[in-house]
Design a protein around this motif. Structure first.
Motif, PDB file in Angstrom:
ATOM      1  N   GLU A   1      -8.551   4.694  -5.862  1.00  0.00           N
ATOM      2  CA  GLU A   1      -7.851   5.823  -5.902  1.00  0.00           C
ATOM      3  C   GLU A   1      -6.550   5.984  -6.216  1.00  0.00           C
ATOM      4  O   GLU A   1      -5.945   7.025  -7.025  1.00  0.00           O
ATOM      5  CB  GLU A   1      -8.037   6.461  -4.600  1.00  0.00           C
ATOM      6  N   LEU A   2      -5.834   4.884  -6.347  1.00  0.00           N
ATOM      7  CA  LEU A   2      -4.267   4.691  -6.630  1.00  0.00           C
ATOM      8  C   LEU A   2      -4.327   4.295  -8.047  1.00  0.00           C
ATOM      9  O   LEU A   2      -3.285   3.876  -8.620  1.00  0.00           O
ATOM     10  CB  LEU A   2      -3.695   3.792  -5.776  1.00  0.00           C
TER      11      LEU A   2
ATOM     12  N   LEU B   1       0.885  -1.079  -0.152  1.00  0.00           N
ATOM     13  CA  LEU B   1       0.114  -0.062  -0.069  1.00  0.00           C
ATOM     14  C   LEU B   1       0.824   1.337   0.040  1.00  0.00           C
ATOM     15  O   LEU B   1       0.652   2.375  -0.839  1.00  0.00           O
ATOM     16  CB  LEU B   1      -0.931   0.016   1.167  1.00  0.00           C
ATOM     17  N   LYS B   2       1.900   1.257   0.860  1.00  0.00           N
ATOM     18  CA  LYS B   2       2.689   2.567   0.965  1.00  0.00           C
ATOM     19  C   LYS B   2       3.512   2.637  -0.305  1.00  0.00           C
ATOM     20  O   LYS B   2       3.699   3.948  -0.940  1.00  0.00           O
ATOM     21  CB  LYS B   2       3.771   2.131   1.964  1.00  0.00           C
TER      22      LYS B   2
ATOM     23  N   LEU C   1      -4.768  10.667   0.664  1.00  0.00           N
ATOM     24  CA  LEU C   1      -5.515   9.517   0.420  1.00  0.00           C
ATOM     25  C   LEU C   1      -6.657   9.226   1.138  1.00  0.00           C
ATOM     26  O   LEU C   1      -7.782   8.714   0.915  1.00  0.00           O
ATOM     27  CB  LEU C   1      -4.531   8.291   0.269  1.00  0.00           C
TER      28      LEU C   1
ATOM     29  N   ILE D   1      -9.431   2.096  -1.676  1.00  0.00           N
ATOM     30  CA  ILE D   1      -7.974   2.616  -2.038  1.00  0.00           C
ATOM     31  C   ILE D   1      -7.427   2.185  -3.300  1.00  0.00           C
ATOM     32  O   ILE D   1      -6.648   3.059  -3.913  1.00  0.00           O
ATOM     33  CB  ILE D   1      -6.959   1.880  -0.793  1.00  0.00           C
TER      34      ILE D   1
ATOM     35  N   LEU E   1       0.835  10.684  -3.405  1.00  0.00           N
ATOM     36  CA  LEU E   1      -0.160  11.173  -2.435  1.00  0.00           C
ATOM     37  C   LEU E   1       0.344  11.000  -1.024  1.00  0.00           C
ATOM     38  O   LEU E   1       1.095   9.996  -0.397  1.00  0.00           O
ATOM     39  CB  LEU E   1      -1.410  10.179  -2.485  1.00  0.00           C
TER      40      LEU E   1
ATOM     41  N   GLU F   1      -0.398   0.597   6.953  1.00  0.00           N
ATOM     42  CA  GLU F   1       0.752   0.599   6.279  1.00  0.00           C
ATOM     43  C   GLU F   1       1.685  -0.018   7.234  1.00  0.00           C
ATOM     44  O   GLU F   1       2.724  -0.693   6.824  1.00  0.00           O
ATOM     45  CB  GLU F   1       1.141   1.952   5.856  1.00  0.00           C
TER      46      GLU F   1
ATOM     47  N   LEU G   1      -0.596  10.616   3.140  1.00  0.00           N
ATOM     48  CA  LEU G   1      -1.544   9.870   3.871  1.00  0.00           C
ATOM     49  C   LEU G   1      -2.807  10.386   3.913  1.00  0.00           C
ATOM     50  O   LEU G   1      -4.032  10.102   3.894  1.00  0.00           O
ATOM     51  CB  LEU G   1      -1.070   9.331   5.307  1.00  0.00           C
TER      52      LEU G   1
ATOM     53  N   ARG H   1       0.922   3.969  -2.840  1.00  0.00           N
ATOM     54  CA  ARG H   1       0.474   5.531  -2.580  1.00  0.00           C
ATOM     55  C   ARG H   1       1.612   6.522  -2.666  1.00  0.00           C
ATOM     56  O   ARG H   1       1.379   7.547  -3.450  1.00  0.00           O
ATOM     57  CB  ARG H   1       0.254   5.506  -1.091  1.00  0.00           C
ATOM     58  N   THR H   2       2.984   6.291  -2.727  1.00  0.00           N
ATOM     59  CA  THR H   2       4.169   6.718  -2.714  1.00  0.00           C
ATOM     60  C   THR H   2       4.473   7.176  -4.227  1.00  0.00           C
ATOM     61  O   THR H   2       4.669   8.282  -4.751  1.00  0.00           O
ATOM     62  CB  THR H   2       5.402   6.361  -2.150  1.00  0.00           C
TER      63      THR H   2
END
Length: 489
Positions: free
Chosen positions: A69-70, A23-24, A37, A66, A32, A52, A34, A27-28
């Motif tokens: 959105e990613l 996930l991290k 997101l 999630i 984005l 995370e 935390l 997201r990175t």
């Protein structure tokens, strides 16, 4: 004893950590924070942070939001491999720091923030790998045997200690010789041997490192004239010898194959002595009466207490919906063998092997020896870091010394067993050294540096097994025995 490097983290915890790393990573990659997101999926940043870092497992709906959105498929978050090399190292370090061996050192838990350089992380992981390698190399018994035995134990755990194929074979054979009720007699075993083309012959000069010898050419199974004290009865020995033919075994090509065959013949013998259908009927009725007891199963089928406990573990999960543990320990508290699918935290070495490891002094397999009356089963609840367990323990004496046979379940399942009312309860915090391995401050003050024991050397440590076709068996002695007893042509 080699330091224990077996992870204490459950698979679910490691899965959460892996999910958090993925996930991290995504997201990175999406650029984005935390907070950003969290605003998009409707949760606070701290909740995402917990996910995370592996401290919280997300709901499926949140996971799907999630992923949307990613810009990835939800399956990308659930894949079983780390997303990059750095994450792989972070997970490996977390696993290494969760082992009992590391926890016993009392050293700080090293976190892996981005400020920790890749070189430093590589160095830490590399040192843990070397410690684990040295621990494995320092194993006190045959490394190959321990590794193979551990693999077999894990395989049996995966199948809940139940082998359907052998159950069918044993059930069919017992039906064919007409055995339907009561304990299996020596005559019944002899009838089965005859049906399979064997004659049972009892002799008093078997080579010392054999329990039985089968003459395949002349159809003879040689057995000792009496049961081995505290060990396998003659019925079981004969059934095990027949099992090699029944199960189609060939000469073992490796130690692992030898151990696998050994497990299968033991299972076959137990399935014949305690046939599945009748044993299950007996146990299900006892469960309905909330009166399950290993000693009752033992007496109903005329077997040893250990055989009954082991057979119970074969059938309990498959037919009684009970997850169980079972082990044998010697009088000094060393594990001889064990099985669990209820997550009882057995002590283990770097390879995951439990044989020879010392039980906590607070476990029933140790405390049962402290009783004045040791003829009946002993019952105890034990609080462990993995939860509370109930167990029944029977102690006895064999040629090699005293032993304990334990069988038990997690606390919630104790309600089905006789002995659940026991007030005896102990608290075990092992592998914490302060639990039972560190003397009290008074004893340390009085005796530290003032004692020097002469330790007893265990004979097996320096005694290699005779080498031959079958591990532990002297081929020359076996062939000389067969030549002596074979019928004249």
């Amino acid at each position: 004893m080699a330091p224990d490097t077996t992870p204490t983290q459950g698979e679910s915890e490691l899965d959460r950590l892996l999910l958090g790393k993925r996930l991290k990573f995504f997201r990175t990659r999406a650029g984005l924070t935390l907070e950003q997101l969290g605003e998009r999926v409707g949760v606070v940043a701290s909740q995402l942070s917990h996910i995370e870092t592996g401290r919280r497992e997300p709901r499926l709906g949140l996971l799907q939001s999630i992923a949307r959105e990613l810009g990835i498929d939800p399956s990308e978050l659930l894949r079983r491999e780390p997303p990059d090399h750095r994450s792989a190292l972070e997970i490996e370090l977390e696993r290494a720091q969760s082992t009992p061996g590391y926890l016993r050192l009392g050293l700080p838990h090293v976190r892996t923030p981005r400020t920790l350089s890749d070189d430093a992380l590589e160095s830490l992981v590399g040192m843990h790998r070397e410690l684990a390698r040295r621990s494995r190399a320092a194993a006190a018994t045959s490394e190959e045997a321990r590794r193979a035995n551990t693999a077999i134990r894990m395989q049996m755990r995966e199948r809940d200690n139940y082998i359907h194929e052998i159950e069918l074979v044993a059930s069919d054979l017992m039906r064919r010789i007409g055995h339907t009720t009561g304990a299996v007699t020596h005559r019944t075993v002899a009838m089965l041997a005859e049906m399979l083309g064997f004659t049972l012959i009892f002799v008093d000069d078997l080579p010392s490192n054999t329990r039985s010898i089968t003459d395949l050419e002349n159809g003879r199974i040689y057995l000792p004239p009496a049961s081995i004290p505290g060990g396998h009865g003659l019925r079981s020995l004969a059934l095990q010898a027949m099992a090699h033919r029944v199960l189609g075994h060939a000469e073992p090509a490796s130690y692992a194959e030898f151990l696998e065959q050994r497990l299968q013949i033991n299972y076959f013998a137990a399935a014949c002595l305690m046939p599945e259908a009748r044993a299950v009927d007996f146990l299900q009725q006892a469960k309905r009466n909330r009166n399950l007891a290993i000693e009752d199963l033992r007496d109903a089928f005329g077997v040893t207490h250990e055989a009954a406990a082991h057979r119970f573990t074969n059938l309990a999960t498959q037919h009684l919906d009970l997850r169980v543990h079972h082990y044998r320990a010697d009088g000094e508290g060393a594990l001889v063998r064990g099985y669990e699918n209820d997550d009882l935290p057995f002590p283990s070495d770097a390879s995951g092997s439990i044989e020879g490891e010392m039980l906590c002094h607070k476990w029933g397999g140790r405390t049962a020896f402290h009783r004045t009356n040791r003829t009946s089963e002993f019952y105890q609840y034990t609080d462990t870091p993995a939860g509370t367990y109930w167990s029944s323990v029977q102690t006895g004496d064999a040629e090699q010394g005293p032993f304990a046979i334990a069988c038990g379940v997690a606390f919630d399942d104790a309600k089905w067993f006789r002995g659940r009312e026991t007030p005896v309860r102990r608290v075990s915090t092992c592998p914490d050294e302060a639990c039972c391995r560190t003397p009290s401050p008074d004893l340390l003050t009085r005796w530290q540096g003032k004692a020097w024991p002469s330790a007893r050397m265990h004979q097996h440590v320096l005694s290699p097994l005779p080498t031959g076709t079958f591990p532990g068996v002297d081929d020359t002695a076996m062939y000389e025995f067969l030549s002596k007893h074979a019928p004249e042509a």
